[in-house]
Design an enzyme around this catalytic site. Structure first.
Site, PDB file in Angstrom:
ATOM      1  N   HIS A   1       0.850  -1.197   0.000  1.00 38.10           N
ATOM      2  CA  HIS A   1       0.000   0.000   0.000  1.00 38.10           C
ATOM      3  C   HIS A   1       0.882   1.243   0.000  1.00 38.10           C
ATOM      4  O   HIS A   1       1.997   1.230   0.544  1.00 38.10           O
ATOM      5  CB  HIS A   1      -0.910   0.017   1.224  1.00 38.10           C
ATOM      6  CG  HIS A   1      -1.977  -1.036   1.198  1.00 38.10           C
ATOM      7  ND1 HIS A   1      -3.088  -0.959   1.994  1.00 38.10           N
ATOM      8  CD2 HIS A   1      -2.098  -2.179   0.481  1.00 38.10           C
ATOM      9  CE1 HIS A   1      -3.858  -2.012   1.769  1.00 38.10           C
ATOM     10  NE2 HIS A   1      -3.263  -2.772   0.850  1.00 38.10           N
TER      11      HIS A   1
ATOM     12  N   GLU B   1       0.913   3.931   1.672  1.00 40.83           N
ATOM     13  CA  GLU B   1       1.355   4.389   2.986  1.00 40.83           C
ATOM     14  C   GLU B   1       2.537   3.562   3.490  1.00 40.83           C
ATOM     15  O   GLU B   1       3.525   4.101   3.998  1.00 40.83           O
ATOM     16  CB  GLU B   1       0.227   4.277   4.025  1.00 40.83           C
ATOM     17  CG  GLU B   1      -1.004   5.061   3.707  1.00 40.83           C
ATOM     18  CD  GLU B   1      -2.068   4.241   2.991  1.00 40.83           C
ATOM     19  OE1 GLU B   1      -1.735   3.574   1.971  1.00 40.83           O
ATOM     20  OE2 GLU B   1      -3.223   4.271   3.426  1.00 40.83           O
TER      21      GLU B   1
ATOM     22  N   CYS C   1      -6.319   1.947   5.562  1.00 34.92           N
ATOM     23  CA  CYS C   1      -6.937   0.714   6.037  1.00 34.92           C
ATOM     24  C   CYS C   1      -6.367   0.381   7.425  1.00 34.92           C
ATOM     25  O   CYS C   1      -5.486   1.083   7.934  1.00 34.92           O
ATOM     26  CB  CYS C   1      -6.659  -0.421   5.051  1.00 34.92           C
ATOM     27  SG  CYS C   1      -4.918  -0.946   5.021  1.00 34.92           S
TER      28      CYS C   1
ATOM     29  N   CYS D   1      -2.509  -0.164   7.422  1.00 35.67           N
ATOM     30  CA  CYS D   1      -1.762   1.083   7.291  1.00 35.67           C
ATOM     31  C   CYS D   1      -1.904   1.952   8.538  1.00 35.67           C
ATOM     32  O   CYS D   1      -0.936   2.567   8.975  1.00 35.67           O
ATOM     33  CB  CYS D   1      -2.211   1.829   6.041  1.00 35.67           C
ATOM     34  SG  CYS D   1      -1.771   0.937   4.521  1.00 35.67           S
TER      35      CYS D   1
END
Length: 151
Positions: free
Chosen positions: A55, A57, A85, A88
């Site tokens: 992801h 992040e 999410c 993260c």
């Protein structure tokens, strides 16, 4: 909801998201800043190479940690184009991010103001200041267009 002007770091995150879309990745971008200096700019990288933790992040936090030589990103801010999410949000807490700025909410998979609300749990060791809505329409449009083209 208050309409915020889009700060330069969020513009850079949106640019990273656009680039990700062009590469077939879900268009999410993230950026880590400390004292006005950009430490990392990243986009989703879950498909190439295949990595479920890729992801935006996570990628940005890893790059910033490597640059600083520390897993603690004390005094750093994270800008991301979509509400993080649970994975993260947990990483953001562990990294000790000071301020989290995200553009669009994610009622389905977000875990800051939706779903798990990670920062509200008593087990959460660090809670960043959270600011939302800067670049929301731009980030949401990128995501809508990306998924519309694939359906």
């Amino acid at each position: 909801m208050t309409r915020w002007p889009i700060p330069q770091p969020m513009q850079l995150a949106l640019d990273a998201a656009r680039k990700a879309a062009g590469e077939g990745e879900v268009p999410i971008g993230a950026l880590v800043v400390k004292d006005g200096q950009v430490l990392a700019v990243a986009a989703n990288r879950t498909r190439n190479p295949p990595d479920p933790s890729g992801h935006a992040e996570i990628v940005a936090l890893r790059e910033a940690a490597a640059k600083l030589g520390s897993e603690r990103l004390i005094g750093c801010d994270l800008y991301v184009t979509l509400e993080p999410c649970a994975m993260c949000a947990g990483a953001i807490s562990h990294a000790r991010i000071a301020r989290l700025y995200y553009a669009a909410p994610d009622p389905k998979g977000g875990a800051v103001e939706h779903g798990a609300r990670v920062f509200e749990h008593p087990q959460c060791l660090h809670r960043p200041e959270v600011y939302t809505g800067m670049g929301e329409s731009e980030a949401a449009e990128l995501l809508r267009d990306f998924f519309k083209a694939r359906r």
